[in-house]
Scaffold this motif. Structure first.
Motif, mmCIF file in Angstrom:
data_model
loop_
_atom_site.group_PDB
_atom_site.id
_atom_site.type_symbol
_atom_site.label_atom_id
_atom_site.label_comp_id
_atom_site.label_asym_id
_atom_site.label_seq_id
_atom_site.Cartn_x
_atom_site.Cartn_y
_atom_site.Cartn_z
ATOM 1 N N LEU A 98 -2.496 4.886 4.277
ATOM 2 C CA LEU A 98 -1.782 5.956 4.962
ATOM 3 C C LEU A 98 -1.798 7.205 4.096
ATOM 4 O O LEU A 98 -1.407 7.175 2.923
ATOM 5 C CB LEU A 98 -0.332 5.558 5.236
ATOM 6 C CG LEU A 98 -0.094 4.567 6.370
ATOM 7 C CD1 LEU A 98 -0.208 3.145 5.853
ATOM 8 C CD2 LEU A 98 1.293 4.770 6.960
ATOM 9 N N LEU A 99 -2.275 8.286 4.679
ATOM 10 C CA LEU A 99 -2.358 9.581 4.010
ATOM 11 C C LEU A 99 -1.404 10.520 4.724
ATOM 12 O O LEU A 99 -1.749 11.135 5.737
ATOM 13 C CB LEU A 99 -3.803 10.094 4.044
ATOM 14 C CG LEU A 99 -4.844 9.162 3.418
ATOM 15 C CD1 LEU A 99 -6.246 9.560 3.817
ATOM 16 C CD2 LEU A 99 -4.697 9.141 1.902
ATOM 17 N N GLU A 100 -0.189 10.607 4.221
ATOM 18 C CA GLU A 100 0.852 11.385 4.878
ATOM 19 C C GLU A 100 0.993 12.746 4.204
ATOM 20 O O GLU A 100 0.686 12.903 3.019
ATOM 21 C CB GLU A 100 2.174 10.617 4.832
ATOM 22 C CG GLU A 100 2.079 9.276 5.566
ATOM 23 C CD GLU A 100 3.267 8.372 5.340
ATOM 24 O OE1 GLU A 100 3.954 8.047 6.310
ATOM 25 O OE2 GLU A 100 3.501 7.980 4.174
ATOM 26 N N ASP A 101 1.464 13.720 4.973
ATOM 27 C CA ASP A 101 1.622 15.092 4.460
ATOM 28 C C ASP A 101 0.321 15.609 3.852
ATOM 29 O O ASP A 101 0.304 16.187 2.760
ATOM 30 C CB ASP A 101 2.743 15.171 3.424
ATOM 31 C CG ASP A 101 4.098 14.827 4.015
ATOM 32 O OD1 ASP A 101 4.252 14.950 5.246
ATOM 33 O OD2 ASP A 101 4.990 14.425 3.248
ATOM 34 N N VAL A 130 -0.362 2.110 0.690
ATOM 35 C CA VAL A 130 -1.152 1.031 1.290
ATOM 36 C C VAL A 130 -0.172 0.056 1.914
ATOM 37 O O VAL A 130 0.795 -0.363 1.270
ATOM 38 C CB VAL A 130 -2.023 0.321 0.239
ATOM 39 C CG1 VAL A 130 -2.675 -0.931 0.835
ATOM 40 C CG2 VAL A 130 -3.088 1.263 -0.301
ATOM 41 N N ALA A 131 -0.377 -0.293 3.169
ATOM 42 C CA ALA A 131 0.522 -1.216 3.860
ATOM 43 C C ALA A 131 -0.228 -1.960 4.944
ATOM 44 O O ALA A 131 -1.212 -1.461 5.487
ATOM 45 C CB ALA A 131 1.703 -0.446 4.467
ATOM 46 N N ASP A 132 0.243 -3.166 5.257
ATOM 47 C CA ASP A 132 -0.265 -3.899 6.413
ATOM 48 C C ASP A 132 0.441 -3.357 7.653
ATOM 49 O O ASP A 132 1.680 -3.298 7.684
ATOM 50 C CB ASP A 132 0.009 -5.387 6.275
ATOM 51 C CG ASP A 132 -0.819 -6.031 5.175
ATOM 52 O OD1 ASP A 132 -1.691 -5.348 4.619
ATOM 53 O OD2 ASP A 132 -0.575 -7.215 4.864
ATOM 54 N N ALA A 176 -4.325 0.590 -10.682
ATOM 55 C CA ALA A 176 -3.802 0.526 -9.311
ATOM 56 C C ALA A 176 -2.661 -0.481 -9.224
ATOM 57 O O ALA A 176 -2.783 -1.611 -9.711
ATOM 58 C CB ALA A 176 -4.908 0.156 -8.337
ATOM 59 N N VAL A 177 -1.567 -0.068 -8.587
ATOM 60 C CA VAL A 177 -0.470 -0.989 -8.302
ATOM 61 C C VAL A 177 -0.507 -1.437 -6.849
ATOM 62 O O VAL A 177 0.137 -2.424 -6.482
ATOM 63 C CB VAL A 177 0.895 -0.355 -8.635
ATOM 64 C CG1 VAL A 177 1.016 -0.121 -10.136
ATOM 65 C CG2 VAL A 177 1.114 0.952 -7.874
ATOM 66 N N GLN A 178 -1.233 -0.694 -6.013
ATOM 67 C CA GLN A 178 -1.529 -1.091 -4.638
ATOM 68 C C GLN A 178 -3.012 -0.816 -4.417
ATOM 69 O O GLN A 178 -3.508 0.232 -4.835
ATOM 70 C CB GLN A 178 -0.705 -0.294 -3.623
ATOM 71 C CG GLN A 178 0.784 -0.254 -3.871
ATOM 72 C CD GLN A 178 1.470 -1.581 -3.647
ATOM 73 O OE1 GLN A 178 1.005 -2.407 -2.849
ATOM 74 N NE2 GLN A 178 2.570 -1.815 -4.342
ATOM 75 N N ALA A 179 -3.712 -1.737 -3.784
ATOM 76 C CA ALA A 179 -5.141 -1.507 -3.534
ATOM 77 C C ALA A 179 -5.598 -2.341 -2.352
ATOM 78 O O ALA A 179 -5.028 -3.391 -2.053
ATOM 79 C CB ALA A 179 -5.979 -1.834 -4.767
#
Length: 543
Positions: free
Chosen positions: A267-270, A277-279, A499-502
């Protein structure tokens, strides 16, 4: 003893078999580098690294690297394929075949015995499960191989003798195996700091979701600093409209494709100044008066669901990579970003203007009007449209995107997202939900084996503790000598970058990175850079 044969084959003479002098004797052994050991090494990399770094703009850097394991000696070998059960058929050139590299120990021992009787010298190797979060541990199965050859031509000669003995061989490069360290991996890493960068990071389908374009062509058109390929998309007309996404996608705040089950999304917000990164899952409904019907797709052929994952889809309602499922009852919304002829066939079509007022009700086909949208229904969905929608009436469409935690994702005009699978790193730990996201199947070990457990070109996205976006590619299939990553190696690499989320984006022949509009990696397709669906582009403020 039952034999696995290819119809019409003949045994060859001992003279031909004698050409296989370089093969080694039958041995039931574990390989020298078991996956468990290899994965442990990945957490503490011993490879030598060479890097060069470029700063493209404040907050945007690109690093080019070569990772090596000195002293590694790979070879060409012949792998005897086992017949594999499969639930599905596919038209995807990157998808696995109906022959499996790994099978049961009984099959491997019987096959090795028959090959020995035919004058060949096979070996049996055990293969272990990678450390996915949701699959078994320990031995996955066994494979049968013959020889280690210096050239592919020598291996092909050996393979012809295996075919003559009645088996189904494949020529393999041992450098693609997780059991052996990679000799070389060519990587590109872009790091974008939203606190410093004054431009935007956007997912885009370049205005038309029913087309394919190369990543570098889109990058040049948009004057992009960095661009990478995005999510999974339809390649073949048999699986839908080529170029349309086979997972959730949104551009400039508009949802242009629906989720297939719950799978990873970037998700690329703003404008990319907030990244996560999310399911994600998605739900859409059509309301005509008091009547409501669930919409199951956006911008896809009714009844055809690439990668499955929709309620009622067969053979599975779960996500399954590179598999096309079917829906007998299906309601699909088309937006004006679908700039191609609408699908035709049985069913009912409703054309609406921007306000949701019905312009026409009739047969399927034509084009989406500018500023309007179209609903197409088949089966019971067609009956619902016929019963509840009339010309000059209104249909209201509601949409909801949620994380698996149940939190709603509200898309604004400067938000975008791309999706693929699977998650690689979660909360700073390697956490690969390979089975849940449908890229492997523990019940059918041949499914996804080459896709996930063999080194391939990959495109990756992640976020570090400072909130910076990491976009990375690795070349594979020996382009430039590079062997690629397995999914586990991809996760370990992203973790090594902080990376903490990938997550994993589309890969294989789709993997591409463009810098200042110029392709900087070596795509694996023989024809060169592949035209893809959506892309992620890093755009300067003054473009």
């Amino acid at each position: 003893m039952r034999r696995t044969r290819i119809p019409g084959t003949e045994r060859r003479s001992a003279r031909l078999r004698a050409r296989l002098a370089t093969t080694i004797v039958l041995a039931l052994t574990a390989p020298a580098f078991l996956p468990g050991a290899a994965e442990a090494d990945l957490e503490r990399p011993t490879a030598t690294e060479q890097w060069t770094t470029r700063t493209l703009a404040p907050g945007v850097t690109v690093r080019t690297g070569v990772l090596r394991h000195p002293g590694t000696r790979h070879a060409w070998t012949v792998t005897v394929q086992a017949p594999a059960r499969t639930r599905w058929t596919t038209n995807d050139p990157d998808a696995p075949l109906t022959w499996a590299e790994v099978a049961t120990r009984g099959w491997a021992e019987d096959t090795a015995r028959e090959l020995t009787e035919a004058g060949l010298r096979p070996r049996v190797e055990s293969v272990r499960w990678p450390r996915y979060a949701d699959t078994p541990h320990g031995v996955m199965g066994y494979r049968v191989r013959i020889g280690r050859f210096a050239t592919q031509a020598e291996a092909r000669t050996a393979a012809s003798a295996v075919t003559a003995a009645g088996f189904h061989p494949a020529v393999s490069w041992t450098g693609y195996d997780i059991q052996e360290p990679a000799d070389r991996q060519n990587v590109q890493v872009a790091v974008i700091d939203p606190k410093t960068f004054d431009g935007t990071v956007e997912a885009t389908h370049d205005g038309n979701v029913a087309q394919r374009e190369t990543t570098s062509a889109v990058a040049r058109k948009l004057n992009s600093l960095v661009g990478v390929n995005g999510g999974f998309f339809v390649l073949s007309p048999g699986d839908g409209v080529p170029g349309t996404m086979s997972g959730i996608g949104a551009y400039e705040g508009e949802l242009e494709s629906m989720a297939v089950g719950s799978r990873s999304a970037l998700l690329l917000e703003d404008g990319g100044h907030r990244i996560r990164v999310a399911d994600l899952t998605s739900t859409l409904t059509a309301r005509a008066g008091k009547a409501i019907y669930d919409i199951q797709g956006v911008n896809r052929v009714p009844g055809t669901v690439r990668d499955c994952g929709r309620p009622g889809s067969t053979p599975s309602e779960l996500p399954w990579q590179d598999v096309t499922c079917r829906l007998a009852d299906d309601l699909v919304r088309f937006t004006d970003a679908f700039q191609a002829d609408l699908p035709t066939g049985p069913g009912t079509q409703v054309v609406l203007d921007a306000s949701g007022r019905v312009v026409s009700v009739g047969a399927r086909g034509g084009r989406v009007p500018a500023g309007g949208y179209v609903l197409q229904g088949i089966g019971r969905a067609a009956d619902w449209l016929t019963a509840h929608v009339e010309p000059y009436g209104r249909v209201k469409v509601g949409e909801t995107v949620r994380t698996t935690a149940g939190r709603r994702v509200v898309l604004d005009a400067d938000d975008s997202l791309v999706s693929a699978a699977p998650t690689l790193v979660r909360d700073g730990r390697i956490d690969i939900d390979a089975a849940a996201e449908g890229v492997v199947d523990p019940a059918y070990t041949s499914f996804g084996y080459a896709w996930a457990n063999v080194r391939q070109p990959r495109t990756l996205a992640g976020i570090d503790r400072r909130g910076r976006l990491i976009l990375a590619t690795v070349d594979g299939r020996l382009k430039g000598g590079s062997e690629g990553f397995t999914l586990y190696e991809a996760a370990a690499f992203m973790k090594s970058l902080g990376a903490v989320q990938a997550m994993n984006l589309d890969g294989g022949g789709s993997t591409a990175m463009a810098v200042n509009g110029t392709l900087v990696n070596q795509p694996s397709d023989a024809a060169g850079e592949r035209a893809v669906g959506d892309t992620v582009q890093v755009l300067p403020a003054d473009r």
